[in-house]
Structure formats: structure tokens, C-alpha cells
Design a protein around this motif. Structure first.
Motif, PDB file in Angstrom:
ATOM      1  N   VAL A  51       0.831  -1.209   0.000  1.00 14.32           N
ATOM      2  CA  VAL A  51       0.000   0.000   0.000  1.00 14.32           C
ATOM      3  C   VAL A  51       0.866   1.259   0.000  1.00 14.32           C
ATOM      4  O   VAL A  51       0.573   2.221  -0.710  1.00 14.32           O
ATOM      5  N   LYS A  52       1.957   1.256   0.759  1.00  9.35           N
ATOM      6  CA  LYS A  52       2.834   2.436   0.828  1.00  9.35           C
ATOM      7  C   LYS A  52       3.382   2.790  -0.559  1.00  9.35           C
ATOM      8  O   LYS A  52       3.373   3.950  -0.965  1.00  9.35           O
ATOM      9  N   TRP A  54       2.083   1.882  -3.441  1.00  6.42           N
ATOM     10  CA  TRP A  54       0.945   2.243  -4.284  1.00  6.42           C
ATOM     11  C   TRP A  54       0.531   3.690  -4.036  1.00  6.42           C
ATOM     12  O   TRP A  54       0.207   4.419  -4.973  1.00  6.42           O
ATOM     13  N   GLU A  55       0.528   4.119  -2.788  1.00 12.06           N
ATOM     14  CA  GLU A  55       0.149   5.494  -2.468  1.00 12.06           C
ATOM     15  C   GLU A  55       1.079   6.490  -3.154  1.00 12.06           C
ATOM     16  O   GLU A  55       0.638   7.529  -3.638  1.00 12.06           O
ATOM     17  N   GLN A  56       2.371   6.165  -3.238  1.00 11.51           N
ATOM     18  CA  GLN A  56       3.316   7.037  -3.940  1.00 11.51           C
ATOM     19  C   GLN A  56       3.000   7.069  -5.438  1.00 11.51           C
ATOM     20  O   GLN A  56       3.034   8.125  -6.068  1.00 11.51           O
ATOM     21  N   GLN A  59      -0.155   9.086  -6.056  1.00 13.05           N
ATOM     22  CA  GLN A  59       0.085  10.527  -5.899  1.00 13.05           C
ATOM     23  C   GLN A  59       0.645  11.116  -7.194  1.00 13.05           C
ATOM     24  O   GLN A  59       0.250  12.199  -7.609  1.00 13.05           O
TER      25      GLN A  59
END
Length: 155
Positions: A51-52, A54-56, A59
Motif C-alpha cells: 500500500v505504501k 501504491w500510495e506514492q 500521488q
């Protein structure tokens, strides 16, 4: 830093449950245990992102101008079929039917590390994809890595 660099041969059942190796599971659990599975852009395989990571990625994609039709088309296709998954007690992740069909996953699969995410391939397709002769790989290596200035990383 998130790093996936190993390659594993695994099995997937008819229901889409992908059994992961214990060594990979331990690494994944340290990253929180929740992941995003999506279609690959360039190959007939799946990409699995912590998830970390993917969040980047999201963004970066979120910065594109959504008042342009082509950008909306890209976002729609890039996220098509996207699913959030977690590791179950039997050390498996569930691959949805649509994603399993997209990647032609039957029984034998390969999980291949791609630095900050990993790919899930049909074993035969993976073997075909990485097949190359030494001269072709040497040329590819030179094209991709030949202009990298490794001294800059040490400063």
C-alpha cells in the motif's frame, strides 16, 4: 526501503488463492499486510504493490490534468481491475477472477521481485518473457545501465 528481488515458483488454485512462500510472507507482513493487485501495463502479468508504494504511485498519477480526455482514459485503464488484498492465515492472497483471467494464471505461477513491487506471472509466460541470448542481454544492459553515473549515488 521496500525491496523485492527474489523469484519464487508458486501455485494458484481454481478459486484464485495464490500460496506465497513463507520467506516472502514475512517480508510482506513487515510492510503492513495490505496490497494492491493490478494489471501490468506492458506484459500479461499482475503487479502487486505494498500500500505504501501504491500510495506514492497514485500521488504521481493524481497530478495529471483530469480535464484532458486522454489523461482520464489513461487513469481508467491503469486502474482497471485493481483490487486491494491481504494475506490470509494460510499465507495466501486472493487473485480475483478477472485478474486471474487477464494474466492467464492456471496452476503454476512465478512471483518475481521488481524492486518496490512484485509481478505474478503464468510460469510458462514468465519463462518465455525472460528467455534471451547473452548478446541481446548484454546489449540491453548497456542501453539501460550504460549512462548511469554510479558515483553520483555516493555523494
Amino acid at each position: 526501503m521496500i525491496q523485492f528481488f527474489e523469484t519464487y515458483e508458486c501455485k494458484i488454485d481454481d478459486k484464485g488463492r495464490l500460496k506465497l512462500p513463507s520467506s516472502l510472507v514475512k517480508h510482506l507482513e513487515n510492510l503492513g499486510g495490505n496490497f494492491v493487485v493490478k494489471r501490468s501495463v506492458f506484459n500479461t502479468c499482475l503487479e502487486v504493490y505494498p500500500v505504501k508504494t501504491w500510495e506514492q504511485t497514485i500521488q504521481t498519477i493524481g497530478k495529471v490534468n483530469r480535464f484532458k480526455a486522454r489523461n482520464l482514459e489513461f487513469i481508467r485503464k491503469f486502474t482497471a481491475g485493481l483490487k486491494t488484498v491481504e494475506i490470509d492465515k494460510a499465507e495466501r492472497i486472493l487473485i480475483s477472477k478477472d485478474l486471474k483471467t487477464f494474466a492467464n494464471l492456471e496452476k503454476e505461477v512465478v512471483v518475481a521481485g521488481m524492486i518496490d513491487y512484485f509481478e505474478v506471472w503464468d510460469k510458462t509466460a514468465y519463462e518465455e518473457n525472460i528467455k534471451t541470448n547473452e548478446a541481446d542481454f548484454a546489449q540491453l544492459t548497456e542501453e539501460v545501465m550504460g549512462d548511469v553515473n554510479f558515483d553520483d549515488d555516493e555523494k
